[in-house]
Design an enzyme around this catalytic site. Structure first.
Site, PDB file in Angstrom:
ATOM      1  N   GLU A   1       0.841  -1.197   0.000  1.00  0.00           N
ATOM      2  CA  GLU A   1       0.000   0.000   0.000  1.00  0.00           C
ATOM      3  C   GLU A   1       0.880   1.251   0.000  1.00  0.00           C
ATOM      4  O   GLU A   1       1.850   1.342   0.757  1.00  0.00           O
ATOM      5  CB  GLU A   1      -0.888  -0.017   1.245  1.00  0.00           C
ATOM      6  CG  GLU A   1      -1.790   1.186   1.426  1.00  0.00           C
ATOM      7  CD  GLU A   1      -2.640   1.101   2.688  1.00  0.00           C
ATOM      8  OE1 GLU A   1      -3.566   1.917   2.830  1.00  0.00           O
ATOM      9  OE2 GLU A   1      -2.387   0.209   3.536  1.00  0.00           O
TER      10      GLU A   1
ATOM     11  N   LYS B   1      -9.159   2.568  -2.491  1.00  0.00           N
ATOM     12  CA  LYS B   1      -9.464   1.964  -1.198  1.00  0.00           C
ATOM     13  C   LYS B   1     -10.836   2.411  -0.693  1.00  0.00           C
ATOM     14  O   LYS B   1     -11.117   3.601  -0.579  1.00  0.00           O
ATOM     15  CB  LYS B   1      -8.375   2.346  -0.185  1.00  0.00           C
ATOM     16  CG  LYS B   1      -8.486   1.634   1.154  1.00  0.00           C
ATOM     17  CD  LYS B   1      -7.286   1.970   2.028  1.00  0.00           C
ATOM     18  CE  LYS B   1      -7.294   1.180   3.315  1.00  0.00           C
ATOM     19  NZ  LYS B   1      -6.102   1.487   4.149  1.00  0.00           N
TER      20      LYS B   1
ATOM     21  N   CYS C   1      -5.406  -3.192   2.032  1.00  0.00           N
ATOM     22  CA  CYS C   1      -5.237  -3.238   3.481  1.00  0.00           C
ATOM     23  C   CYS C   1      -6.539  -3.489   4.258  1.00  0.00           C
ATOM     24  O   CYS C   1      -7.050  -4.598   4.269  1.00  0.00           O
ATOM     25  CB  CYS C   1      -4.555  -1.949   3.943  1.00  0.00           C
ATOM     26  SG  CYS C   1      -3.846  -2.038   5.608  1.00  0.00           S
TER      27      CYS C   1
END
Length: 263
Positions: free
Chosen positions: A41, A110, A144
């Site tokens: 990330e 994300k 994540c």
């Protein structure tokens, strides 16, 4: 196919230095026969930056960051997945890109932002994660914290994903370690997918990363696992080898959506 994962120590705020590290890993992975390299990330920028610094580094999809990743992919003839801060007008996203050797790209923003720092720096993505073909394997991307929401991984599995790529910046800690050691293998097992979980490592400002990156099979077993330092992992993916596992655990076909209340 043979794939690789790069657990990396970021150079905070230095995109050129981080791209050079990714290029070095890509060369090594390609030399071992890998056709895919997954980096963490915000691998291009580092994770431990201020909102103002993320805004300075962030680029649009036709910017120099993506151009550099495309050049690396073409030079070493493998696909690369990496996290970067993406600009879209005045908005900044925590994004991941998958670049192929031919220059074709897939993007993901994300959806679940973690903590006040991320919420101050980024706007959450609003699109359902998509499945695409990668060298004949149906593939999707998350980032994540996204993987900690079972519905999100299940969304990709129901759309036909066989492989889920998860660049991450997991911090070091006894509780967060449970994510790498327990949650990630469970997500792979309960959805019958390969899962590549690529973390940062070392220290960056006030952040200390957990490492423990892993490539996990559809049966939940580890195909490769890193420690806490920089590492390049390699594993072979053979979806057909897990057909019996999916037959024994037909979670996707035995679902009863009529019984579930999702709010």
């Amino acid at each position: 196919m043979l794939i690789s994962l790069y657990q990396m120590q970021p150079v905070s705020g230095d995109a050129a230095a981080n791209l050079a590290k990714i290029a070095e890993a890509a060369e090594a992975a390609s030399g071992m026969g890998a056709v895919l390299l997954v980096a963490p990330e915000l691998a291009v920028s580092g994770y431990g930056l201020t909102p103002e610094r993320f805004a300075e580094i962030a680029e649009e999809r036709d910017g120099e960051i993506i151009g550099a990743l495309c050049d690396i992919a073409a030079e070493f003839e493998l696909a690369i997945c990496a996290g970067f801060p993406e600009r879209d007008g005045s908005v900044v996203y925590n994004s991941a890109v998958l670049v192929r050797p031919d220059g074709h790209c897939e993007f993901y923003r994300k959806g679940h932002l973690y903590g006040d720092g991320e919420r101050a720096s980024f706007t959450p993505g609003g699109d359902v994660p998509q499945v695409f073909d990668l060298f004949g394997v149906r593939t999707g991307m998350l980032i994540c914290y996204d993987v900690e929401f079972p519905e999100y991984v299940r969304t990709l599995a129901l759309a036909g994903a066989e492989l889920v790529l998860v660049p991450t910046a997991l911090p070091r800690g006894e509780i967060s370690r449970r994510v790498a050691d327990l949650v990630v293998p469970t997500r792979a097992f309960e959805n019958g997918v390969f899962l590549v979980y690529a973390d940062l490592c070392g220290e960056e400002g006030r952040f200390t990363y957990g490492g423990r990156s892993a490539i996990v099979g559809p049966d939940g077993d580890e195909l490769a696992r890193a420690g806490t330092h920089e590492a390049l992992l390699v594993a072979k993916l053979d979806p057909a080898a897990y057909d019996d596992c999916r037959r024994q655990n037909p979670y996707l076909t035995d679902r009863r959506p009529d019984l579930y209340r999702i709010g």
